[in-house]
Design an enzyme around this catalytic site. Structure first.
Site, PDB file in Angstrom:
ATOM      1  N   SER A 243      40.404  68.447  34.067  1.00 39.91           N
ATOM      2  CA  SER A 243      38.982  68.538  33.716  1.00 39.91           C
ATOM      3  C   SER A 243      38.196  67.411  34.359  1.00 39.91           C
ATOM      4  O   SER A 243      38.765  66.543  35.013  1.00 39.91           O
ATOM      5  CB  SER A 243      38.819  68.471  32.198  1.00 39.91           C
ATOM      6  OG  SER A 243      39.066  67.154  31.759  1.00 39.91           O
ATOM      7  N   LYS A 244      36.905  67.435  34.135  1.00 41.52           N
ATOM      8  CA  LYS A 244      36.007  66.460  34.766  1.00 41.52           C
ATOM      9  C   LYS A 244      36.483  65.029  34.566  1.00 41.52           C
ATOM     10  O   LYS A 244      36.259  64.172  35.412  1.00 41.52           O
ATOM     11  CB  LYS A 244      34.579  66.578  34.192  1.00 41.52           C
ATOM     12  CG  LYS A 244      33.845  67.822  34.612  1.00 41.52           C
ATOM     13  CD  LYS A 244      33.590  68.746  33.424  1.00 41.52           C
ATOM     14  CE  LYS A 244      34.588  69.872  33.427  1.00 41.52           C
ATOM     15  NZ  LYS A 244      34.836  70.567  32.225  1.00 41.52           N
ATOM     16  N   ARG A 245      37.114  64.795  33.436  1.00 40.38           N
ATOM     17  CA  ARG A 245      37.592  63.439  33.149  1.00 40.38           C
ATOM     18  C   ARG A 245      38.514  62.924  34.243  1.00 40.38           C
ATOM     19  O   ARG A 245      38.658  61.732  34.450  1.00 40.38           O
ATOM     20  CB  ARG A 245      38.381  63.412  31.837  1.00 40.38           C
ATOM     21  CG  ARG A 245      37.607  63.721  30.605  1.00 40.38           C
ATOM     22  CD  ARG A 245      38.351  63.188  29.376  1.00 40.38           C
ATOM     23  NE  ARG A 245      39.801  63.213  29.521  1.00 40.38           N
ATOM     24  CZ  ARG A 245      40.571  64.269  29.287  1.00 40.38           C
ATOM     25  NH1 ARG A 245      40.025  65.380  28.915  1.00 40.38           N
ATOM     26  NH2 ARG A 245      41.864  64.219  29.443  1.00 40.38           N
TER      27      ARG A 245
END
Length: 475
Positions: A243-245
């Site tokens: 994910s974006k993380r």
RNA sequence: GCCCCCAUCGACUAGAGGCCCAGGUCACCACUCUUUCAAGGUGGUAGCGCCGGUUCGAUUCCGGCUGGGGGCGCCA
């Protein structure tokens, strides 16, 4: 005839994980001389946008995953946007209701929670009296349609995972039509898959648990379900869903960071699949030939940007310099070079790329390496100039400049002979002179071999640069 | 809570009972090549989650445990 589909929802850019799913579908289709269908699942009215759809199509094209039927090119089963197929879903839904296989549910989320303590829907509205229904209607409630889940075990025969059994009773009646008249994913996906004659559903493992629902819907319409293949998931370094993380997770970001389509294509194929002979670098054609969905790994795979970067550097070497040059243009522009200046210098750029490309990791590395060759007024890195501005250095440079002015023709072999001879006569170390010259000529301590470098710069520019460096007091 | 999937070096993987004191690739380390930066070459560190079976023999088969991932939405 094999028919597969990739069905993204246009709620963001093309995600790495989705791109891998698309790639596997594509490879499977091409390998089996089948059809690759692109379908847009835009039934989430709030989150879908045309902008994202365009972006996803663009990223797929960039990756080279060409589709045979899709929203932009049509096809025998069009339209390929679910939002344009609403009447179809409504017809099928109506049919299910009239056959007693689906029913209206008037419950609010709160009511369900209250009754079941967050354990999911309890099939409450299966048998309502006419009075109850009239009451709900009078309250102005808008019903959803729920699928009446039959009591039976459902067996998924998955190509990758084998037989997976789901026991009866593990499923509640689920929503197939939302109160706004739009189908849910589970319903639309099934209608479309049989309407579009999809033979193999290749998707992420996150859908494995949803598959019983889909099979049940297929069966309720008397349709034979397609073959399923649930691939492993793509995870981030911490083993959670990518994910974006985790930094860059969209194909777009890698593209903008100078990655090559070939490298992304190749790398993604090796995530969950591998060839018998340990090969790592594959031309697309060979990948298609060798790919097989059966031999996909069952366990999840961590996306490793470091290996992608390595693979990209491999492709930077393989690609013809002229192509790298063309692909570099947007990156040169971003680095501040005028379009006209880039065009004017295209020949030089190609020559430098030819000498330097084995050092490139991404297209982003190109401008820096090109810079000394197309920048008129170079500057010298002041931190390094110190040691090249000593009195001896200045004397050596002045002496060699005299000789350089005499050189004819200004070619690398001639230059090398002359400069090496100079070093011998003056009893100075070749390395020192080379470094000194390189710095005076380019302002940096890296680049192609000194003599190639000088040949490309040409006599006039070389002399001008050395003179300017000698005169310049600031460094 | 219920259900499902998975389990080999840090990462991607090969291995389908003896060929494995586990092979390849990335990363990492060392050496080497070298006029710079790289690239290249050579070598190295490092792994079968645990416990029980089955078997003459288990990384490989079975069961349990543990661990990780996923699903159970009027998201897809």
């Amino acid at each position: 005839m094999v028919r597969v589909r990739f069905a993204p929802s246009p709620t963001g850019y093309l995600h790495i994980g989705n791109a891998r799913t698309a790639l596997f579908n594509y490879l499977f289709a091409r390998k089996n001389k089948g059809v690759f269908v692109l379908r847009i699942e835009d039934t989430d009215l709030d989150r879908s946008s045309d902008e994202f759809e365009k972006g996803i199509l663009d990223d797929l094209r960039w990756l080279g995953l060409s589709w045979d039927e899709g929203p932009d090119i049509g096809g025998p089963y069009q339209p390929y946007r679910q939002i344009e197929r609403l009447n179809l879903y409504r017809e099928y839904a109506t049919r299910l209701v009239s056959e007693g296989k689906a029913y209206q549910c008037w419950c609010t989320k709160e009511e369900i929670e209250e009754r079941t303590k967050a354990k999911g829907y309890d099939n409450y509205c299966r048998n309502l009296t006419d009075e109850q229904i009239a009451k709900f209607k009078s309250e102005g409630r808008k019903p959803v349609l729920r699928f009446k889940v039959p009591e039976k075990d459902v067996v998924v025969n998955d190509i990758i995972r084998g037989i997976v059994r789901f026991e009866s009773g593990s499923l509640n009646d689920f929503v197939i039509m939302k109160s706004n008249g739009v189908p849910t994913f589970h319903f639309a996906v099934v209608i479309d898959d049989f309407e579009m004659k999809i033979t193999h559903v290749i998707r992420g493992e996150d859908h494995l648990s949803n598959t019983p629902k889909h099979i049940l819907i297929f069966e309720s319409f008397g349709q034979i379900p397609p073959q399923f293949a649930h691939m492993s998931m793509t995870l981030g370094p911490d083993r959670t869903r990518l994910s974006k993380r985790h930094g860059a997770t969209s194909v777009r970001q890698y593209r903008e960071n100078g990655f090559l389509s070939d490298a992304m294509f190749n790398y993604l194929a090796l995530l969950g699949w591998s060839s018998k002979d340990n090969q790592e670098i594959f031309p697309r054609e060979k990948l298609i030939q060798e790919f097989s969905i059966e031999s996909c790994n069952k366990s999840n795979a961590i996306f490793d940007p470091a290996k992608l970067l390595w693979m990209n550097s491999q492709y930077m070497k393989i690609k013809p310099s002229s192509e790298i040059a063309k692909l570099s243009i947007p990156f040169l522009e971003k680095a501040g070079y005028e379009k006209s200046s880039i065009e004017k210098n295209m020949k030089t750029i190609e020559r430098v790329i030819d000498l330097e490309k084995e050092k490139f990791k991404t297209l982003k590395d190109v401008p820096e390496r090109i810079s000394p060759f197309i920048t008129e007024d170079i500057t010298w890195n002041s931190g390094l100039s110190q040691k090249f501005k000593s009195p001896e250095a200045t004397r050596i440079l002045s002496d060699i400049l005299v000789e350089i002015k005499e050189i004819e023709p200004f070619e690398k072999t001639v230059l090398e002979d002359m400069i090496r001879k100079f070093c011998e006569e003056k009893k100075v170390k070749t390395g020192e002179v080379f470094h000194l010259l390189r710095f005076a000529l380019t302002g940096v301590t890296k680049g192609p071999g000194l003599f190639e470098l000088m040949e490309i710069l040409g006599k006039e520019v070389s002399i001008k640069r050395i003179e300017k460096f000698l005169v310049n007091k600031e460094y």
